[in-house]
Write a protein that holds these residues in place. Structure first.
Motif, PDB file in Angstrom:
ATOM      1  N   ASP A 189       0.818  -1.218   0.000  1.00  0.00           N
ATOM      2  CA  ASP A 189       0.000   0.000   0.000  1.00  0.00           C
ATOM      3  C   ASP A 189       0.850   1.266   0.000  1.00  0.00           C
ATOM      4  N   LEU A 190       2.143   1.145   0.315  1.00  0.00           N
ATOM      5  CA  LEU A 190       2.937   2.344   0.553  1.00  0.00           C
ATOM      6  C   LEU A 190       3.046   3.272  -0.653  1.00  0.00           C
ATOM      7  N   PRO A 191       3.426   2.795  -1.863  1.00  0.00           N
ATOM      8  CA  PRO A 191       3.555   3.738  -2.984  1.00  0.00           C
ATOM      9  C   PRO A 191       2.260   4.455  -3.318  1.00  0.00           C
ATOM     10  N   LEU A 237       9.302  15.089 -11.729  1.00  0.00           N
ATOM     11  CA  LEU A 237       8.399  15.564 -10.676  1.00  0.00           C
ATOM     12  C   LEU A 237       7.283  14.559 -10.418  1.00  0.00           C
ATOM     13  N   THR A 238       6.771  13.939 -11.469  1.00  0.00           N
ATOM     14  CA  THR A 238       5.734  12.914 -11.303  1.00  0.00           C
ATOM     15  C   THR A 238       6.267  11.721 -10.531  1.00  0.00           C
ATOM     16  N   LEU A 239       7.459  11.278 -10.875  1.00  0.00           N
ATOM     17  CA  LEU A 239       8.071  10.157 -10.168  1.00  0.00           C
ATOM     18  C   LEU A 239       8.256  10.467  -8.691  1.00  0.00           C
ATOM     19  N   ARG A 240       8.782  11.672  -8.430  1.00  0.00           N
ATOM     20  CA  ARG A 240       9.109  12.020  -7.050  1.00  0.00           C
ATOM     21  C   ARG A 240       7.856  12.279  -6.217  1.00  0.00           C
ATOM     22  N   THR A 241       6.910  13.032  -6.778  1.00  0.00           N
ATOM     23  CA  THR A 241       5.780  13.506  -5.986  1.00  0.00           C
ATOM     24  C   THR A 241       4.613  12.528  -5.982  1.00  0.00           C
ATOM     25  N   VAL A 242       4.276  11.970  -7.123  1.00  0.00           N
ATOM     26  CA  VAL A 242       3.145  11.037  -7.194  1.00  0.00           C
ATOM     27  C   VAL A 242       3.579   9.634  -6.793  1.00  0.00           C
ATOM     28  N   GLY A 243       4.770   9.232  -7.243  1.00  0.00           N
ATOM     29  CA  GLY A 243       5.219   7.868  -6.993  1.00  0.00           C
ATOM     30  C   GLY A 243       6.098   7.690  -5.780  1.00  0.00           C
TER      31      GLY A 243
END
Length: 377
Positions: A3-5, A114-120
């Motif tokens: 559930d973490l990501p 930014l998507t990788l860092r913030t969303v993922g």
């Protein structure tokens, strides 16, 4: 711990909406993740892991806001996070976050990072490694992207109407580039997995958008071959030589089921149908060539035209493919010409072309694969 990501993105998205502070949102989400990694193995996973994580992050945000000179309205919003109806708002937050990270005012690679860092929640060091820059350089790049969002007053919302139609392809392009970064010969497989996760998320949040579902289908069909793309020593195995029993047939079935209920409205659906043309019993090259003809009409890029030449070469004979290569130069064109020339029976010429392509191959694994083909001939 699975559930973490997904929970990380939910927490960040919600706290950004409530506080407007990207760094605070990420810090609180990270502290919640760290608390889970420490406590859950010892105390057991809670019945509602996502709710537990959100509560820990919320409490941390409240503590920080109480110590700062923030306006009381913002503090009240965070403190009242779980009032009735809030869960629907949290789902909307994730969609807002994706569209904000993928805003066209940002450079394409900044959007991906930014998507990788913030969303993922992908660590900055991992993102930096794939982009071939230092961790500090990637940190600066992500910080600049966040600053630009603030300074340009980019709205934290999902566009609607015509604006949504205009913006959605840009969001899908970010996910497509992310998947490619993971699927390339020297890519990071975890990035392909993250692209699939985000595509699933987007499909769930935007079920009426056919190109969103088509993109997920494309990812599943392509990634289904991941275990057969390398041999025992890690060298690339061409598609026509792969052991198709090693393909992930559950992913193939899921991808094809998505396609069956998704109309063909754009390039991702066409590419997914091309990927679906490669089945367990072989490749339907005539069907694949027909789909490439359609793709070339709406997306006439050099790479599409080169892949169309391959499809025609396998569907209608190598001379058909070689004719479509006329005028193309550079690494991909030479490698394709080598393959079709070998198929036509000119072994010596094909071996020379494979060696020529190997000399300018963009990665070591591709270079070895091309030299191996030359040696065979």
């Amino acid at each position: 711990m699975t559930d973490l990501p997904d929970s990380y993105g939910r927490i960040v998205a919600t706290l950004i909406r409530l506080t407007g502070d990207w760094n605070l949102a990420e810090d609180c989400a990270q502290e919640a993740m760290a608390a889970a990694l420490e406590r859950w193995p010892r105390d057991g996973t809670p019945d509602n892991p996502g709710g537990w994580l959100m509560t820990v992050a919320r409490n941390r945000a409240v503590d920080v806001l109480r110590r700062s000179s923030v306006e009381q309205a913002k503090l009240r919003e965070v403190a009242m996070l779980f009032h009735p109806g809030e869960q629907h708002e949290i789902e909307d937050d994730r969609l807002r976050l994706i569209f904000t990270c993928c805003h066209p005012a940002l450079a394409l690679e900044a959007r991906v990072a930014l998507t990788l860092r913030t969303v993922g929640g992908v660590p900055t060091a991992d993102i930096a490694r794939v982009f071939l820059v230092s961790e500090s350089a990637m940190t600066r790049r992500i910080t600049r992207a966040k600053s630009k969002i603030t300074e340009a007053r980019i709205p934290y919302r999902v566009p609607s109407g015509v604006a949504l139609t205009e913006r959605l392809p840009g969001v899908l392009a970010v996910l497509y580039l992310l998947f490619t970064r993971g699927y390339d010969a020297d890519g990071e497989p975890a990035f392909a997995d993250e692209a699939i996760r985000l595509a699933r998320l987007l499909t769930g949040l935007m079920p009426a958008e056919p190109e969103v579902a088509a993109l997920l289908a494309l990812f599943l069909l392509q990634h289904s071959r991941r275990h057969a793309r390398r041999d025992a020593v890690g060298d690339l195995v061409p598609l026509d030589r792969q052991d198709r029993s090693r393909w992930d047939h559950e992913s193939i079935a899921e991808g094809r089921a998505l396609l069956e209920r998704t109309p063909v409205t754009g390039p991702y659906a066409i590419q997914a149908h091309i990927a679906a043309g490669h089945g367990a019993a072989g490749s339907d090259w005539r069907s694949i060539a027909g789909w490439y003809d359609q793709l070339a009409r709406i997306q006439p890029t050099p790479m599409v035209e080169l892949n169309r030449a391959v499809a025609h070469g396998y569907a209608f004979g190598p001379q058909s493919g070689l004719a479509l290569l006329a005028g193309f130069e550079g690494y991909p064109a030479v490698a394709i010409e080598a393959d079709l020339t070998a198929k036509a029976g000119d072994r010596d010429r094909a071996a020379d072309l494979f060696r020529e392509a190997a000399a300018v191959a963009p990665s070591e694994v591709e270079r070895r694969a091309l030299l191996a083909r030359a040696a065979e001939l």
